[in-house]
Design a protein around this motif. Sequence first.
Motif, short mmCIF file in Angstrom:
data_model
loop_
_atom_site.label_atom_id
_atom_site.label_comp_id
_atom_site.label_asym_id
_atom_site.label_seq_id
_atom_site.Cartn_x
_atom_site.Cartn_y
_atom_site.Cartn_z
N GLU A 140 -7.89 10.18 -5.45
CA GLU A 140 -7.04 9.64 -7.16
C GLU A 140 -8.73 10.04 -7.70
N ASN A 144 1.00 -0.98 -0.30
CA ASN A 144 -0.38 0.10 0.28
C ASN A 144 1.07 0.84 -0.03
N SER A 169 -5.93 5.42 3.10
CA SER A 169 -6.02 5.03 2.30
C SER A 169 -7.11 5.72 1.34
N TYR A 202 -7.18 8.64 0.16
CA TYR A 202 -6.61 8.84 -0.81
C TYR A 202 -7.22 8.00 -2.00
N PHE A 203 -7.40 7.20 -1.99
CA PHE A 203 -8.25 6.76 -3.14
C PHE A 203 -8.89 7.35 -3.91
N SER A 261 1.82 6.31 -7.23
CA SER A 261 0.85 7.37 -7.91
C SER A 261 1.61 8.84 -7.21
N SER A 262 1.89 9.09 -6.15
CA SER A 262 2.19 10.82 -5.45
C SER A 262 3.47 10.52 -6.18
N SER A 272 1.29 3.94 -3.07
CA SER A 272 1.00 4.72 -3.28
C SER A 272 1.61 6.28 -2.96
N SER A 291 -2.68 11.07 1.92
CA SER A 291 -1.22 10.87 1.68
C SER A 291 -0.94 10.85 3.88
N ILE A 350 -0.54 7.96 5.33
CA ILE A 350 0.18 6.71 4.35
C ILE A 350 1.97 7.04 4.33
#
Length: 140
Positions: free
Chosen positions: A106, A34, A99, A102-103, A41-42, A38, A136, A139
Amino acid sequence: MNTNENNNSDKQINSKENEIPKGYPKHIILIYLNVFFSSFSSFSYDGVVSLYLKQFIGLNEDTATSIKHAFSMLALFLTVIGTIIDGYIGMYYTIVSFSCIYFLGEFILFLTSIGPLGAPNVWGPAIALIVLSIGSAGII
């Protein structure tokens, strides 16, 4: 019971208390994956968010760069809050809950980049970047 037997039983009890568990819990791999994805992606869209704001949304270069830096600063600053929450609810639940946030960020960024759903509008990416920086926080 003599004192020698007493000392041996005390040593056995103390040795069990001081044992270090071997290995990691099985779900630790999910936490690592995870955090890895993340971060991937970031860092992936961190480089292109200013280009997205300049070329697709139509902002000038200074404004797009300022928004990108404000997003990065907010994401790093909010890790302090994520750390405090981590102390209350634990690492696992902090990562899972943040998370999900965060999703959501996104998903908002994805939806607002589609023409009929609001693009090119600056408010969709702005809201998405704020939600992403909050997500974030727990995470990183």
